[in-house]
Structure formats: structure tokens, C-alpha cells
Design a protein around this motif. Sequence first.
Motif, short mmCIF file in Angstrom:
data_model
loop_
_atom_site.label_atom_id
_atom_site.label_comp_id
_atom_site.label_asym_id
_atom_site.label_seq_id
_atom_site.Cartn_x
_atom_site.Cartn_y
_atom_site.Cartn_z
N GLY A 1 0.77 -1.24 0.00
CA GLY A 1 0.00 0.00 0.00
C GLY A 1 0.79 1.28 0.00
N CYS A 2 0.09 2.32 0.38
CA CYS A 2 0.68 3.65 0.44
C CYS A 2 0.88 4.08 1.88
CB CYS A 2 -0.25 4.66 -0.26
SG CYS A 2 -0.54 4.25 -1.98
N GLY A 3 0.64 3.19 2.84
CA GLY A 3 0.71 3.54 4.24
C GLY A 3 2.03 4.15 4.66
N GLY A 4 3.09 3.42 4.49
CA GLY A 4 4.41 3.94 4.82
C GLY A 4 4.48 4.50 6.23
N ASP A 5 5.38 5.46 6.42
CA ASP A 5 5.55 6.11 7.70
C ASP A 5 4.47 7.17 7.87
OD1 ASP A 5 6.47 7.06 10.06
OD2 ASP A 5 8.30 7.96 9.26
N ALA A 6 3.74 7.12 8.96
CA ALA A 6 2.65 8.06 9.19
C ALA A 6 3.16 9.35 9.85
CB ALA A 6 1.58 7.41 10.06
N GLY A 7 4.44 9.53 9.94
CA GLY A 7 5.00 10.73 10.55
C GLY A 7 5.48 10.47 11.96
N PRO A 8 5.80 11.55 12.68
CA PRO A 8 6.33 11.38 14.04
C PRO A 8 5.28 10.84 15.00
CG PRO A 8 5.95 13.70 13.57
CD PRO A 8 5.70 12.95 12.30
N LYS A 9 5.74 10.15 16.04
CA LYS A 9 4.84 9.62 17.06
C LYS A 9 4.28 10.78 17.87
CE LYS A 9 4.91 6.43 21.03
NZ LYS A 9 3.60 6.52 21.37
N LEU A 10 2.97 10.84 17.99
CA LEU A 10 2.32 11.91 18.72
C LEU A 10 1.83 11.44 20.08
CD1 LEU A 10 0.16 13.49 15.85
CD2 LEU A 10 2.44 14.15 16.62
N THR A 11 1.93 12.33 21.06
CA THR A 11 1.47 12.07 22.42
C THR A 11 0.29 12.99 22.69
OG1 THR A 11 3.71 11.55 23.12
CG2 THR A 11 2.16 12.13 24.84
N HIS A 12 -0.67 12.52 23.45
CA HIS A 12 -1.84 13.35 23.75
C HIS A 12 -1.64 14.07 25.09
CE1 HIS A 12 -4.10 12.30 20.28
NE2 HIS A 12 -3.76 11.03 20.48
N VAL A 13 -2.12 15.30 25.14
CA VAL A 13 -1.97 16.15 26.30
C VAL A 13 -3.35 16.64 26.73
CG1 VAL A 13 -0.93 18.30 27.16
CG2 VAL A 13 0.27 16.94 25.44
N THR A 14 -3.60 16.66 28.04
CA THR A 14 -4.84 17.22 28.58
C THR A 14 -4.47 18.22 29.66
OG1 THR A 14 -5.04 15.53 30.28
CG2 THR A 14 -6.12 15.09 28.19
N GLY A 15 -5.38 19.15 29.94
CA GLY A 15 -5.10 20.11 30.99
C GLY A 15 -6.22 21.09 31.19
N LYS A 16 -5.94 22.06 32.07
CA LYS A 16 -6.91 23.10 32.39
C LYS A 16 -6.27 24.46 32.13
CE LYS A 16 -9.22 20.27 35.76
NZ LYS A 16 -10.08 20.24 36.90
N VAL A 17 -7.10 25.40 31.68
CA VAL A 17 -6.64 26.75 31.38
C VAL A 17 -7.52 27.72 32.16
CG1 VAL A 17 -6.22 28.45 29.57
CG2 VAL A 17 -5.97 26.02 29.06
N THR A 18 -6.87 28.59 32.96
CA THR A 18 -7.60 29.59 33.71
C THR A 18 -7.05 30.98 33.42
OG1 THR A 18 -6.13 29.37 35.63
CG2 THR A 18 -8.11 27.99 35.61
N LEU A 19 -7.86 31.97 33.65
CA LEU A 19 -7.46 33.37 33.52
C LEU A 19 -8.01 34.08 34.74
CD1 LEU A 19 -6.19 35.65 31.84
CD2 LEU A 19 -8.40 35.96 30.75
N ASN A 20 -7.13 34.68 35.53
CA ASN A 20 -7.51 35.33 36.79
C ASN A 20 -8.27 34.37 37.70
OD1 ASN A 20 -6.35 37.78 35.95
ND2 ASN A 20 -8.24 38.36 34.90
N GLY A 21 -7.86 33.11 37.70
CA GLY A 21 -8.46 32.10 38.57
C GLY A 21 -9.74 31.47 38.07
N ALA A 22 -10.27 31.95 36.95
CA ALA A 22 -11.52 31.40 36.41
C ALA A 22 -11.23 30.58 35.14
CB ALA A 22 -12.49 32.52 36.07
N PRO A 23 -11.96 29.49 34.93
CA PRO A 23 -11.76 28.70 33.72
C PRO A 23 -12.02 29.52 32.46
CG PRO A 23 -13.23 27.55 35.24
CD PRO A 23 -13.02 28.94 35.77
N VAL A 24 -11.16 29.36 31.46
CA VAL A 24 -11.38 30.03 30.18
C VAL A 24 -12.56 29.33 29.52
CG1 VAL A 24 -10.39 30.46 27.89
CG2 VAL A 24 -8.96 30.71 29.92
N PRO A 25 -13.65 30.07 29.21
CA PRO A 25 -14.85 29.42 28.68
C PRO A 25 -14.65 28.73 27.34
CG PRO A 25 -15.17 31.81 28.86
CD PRO A 25 -13.81 31.50 29.37
N TYR A 26 -13.93 29.38 26.43
CA TYR A 26 -13.75 28.80 25.09
C TYR A 26 -12.50 29.41 24.46
CZ TYR A 26 -14.57 27.20 20.38
OH TYR A 26 -14.42 26.58 19.18
N GLY A 27 -11.81 28.61 23.67
CA GLY A 27 -10.62 29.10 22.97
C GLY A 27 -9.87 27.95 22.35
N SER A 28 -8.62 28.20 22.05
CA SER A 28 -7.77 27.14 21.51
C SER A 28 -6.38 27.28 22.10
CB SER A 28 -7.73 27.20 19.97
OG SER A 28 -7.15 28.42 19.55
#
Length: 89
Positions: free
Chosen positions: A19-46
Motif C-alpha cells: 500500500g501507500c501507508g508507509g511512515d505516518a510521521g512522528p509519534k504523537l502524544t496526547h496532552v490534557t489540561g486546564k486553562v484559567t485566567l484570573n483564577g476562572a476557567p477560560v470558557p472557550y478558545g484554543s
Amino acid sequence: MLRDLTGLMPIVLAVLLTGCGGDAGPKLTHVTGKVTLNGAPVPYGSIEFVPDPAKGGNGPAGSAEIINGEFSTKKPNGRGVIAGAHLVR
């Protein structure tokens, strides 16, 4: 006619298996976390994780959507990160 096509089956199978599979690129790790601003959770963003070139980082950036102060690169719109030091935006 059918006999002629059955001779092609091993070739077709070999092409499909390699096939065409080959190398799918670098190994990726998943990250999770929390984002706050002035002590409050950021409602939406990236959030974006860019490999830090000053510390030898190289490769694709990881990203995640922030919802109610939490993010996960494993969620549908996320992209995992490569190992190493990153700049976070």
C-alpha cells in the motif's frame, strides 16, 4: 476471461498489502489540561503546542480546543504533540 484475472490476484494482493501507508510521521502524544485566567476557567478558545526550536524542537504543532477551561489533544478537533520542549500559545 475469469482465468486470466485470477492470475492477477497475487499481484493485486501484494500491492494492497504494501500500500501507500508507509511512515505516518512522528509519534504523537496526547496532552490534557486546564486553562484559567484570573483564577476562572477560560470558557472557550484554543491552545497550540509549538516545538521550541531554541531547545532543539522540530516538527508539527499540536493543538486543542478549550471548552469550560479544559482541553485535550485527543478530542475530535485536537492534534497530539511530539515529545520535547514546546512553546504554548
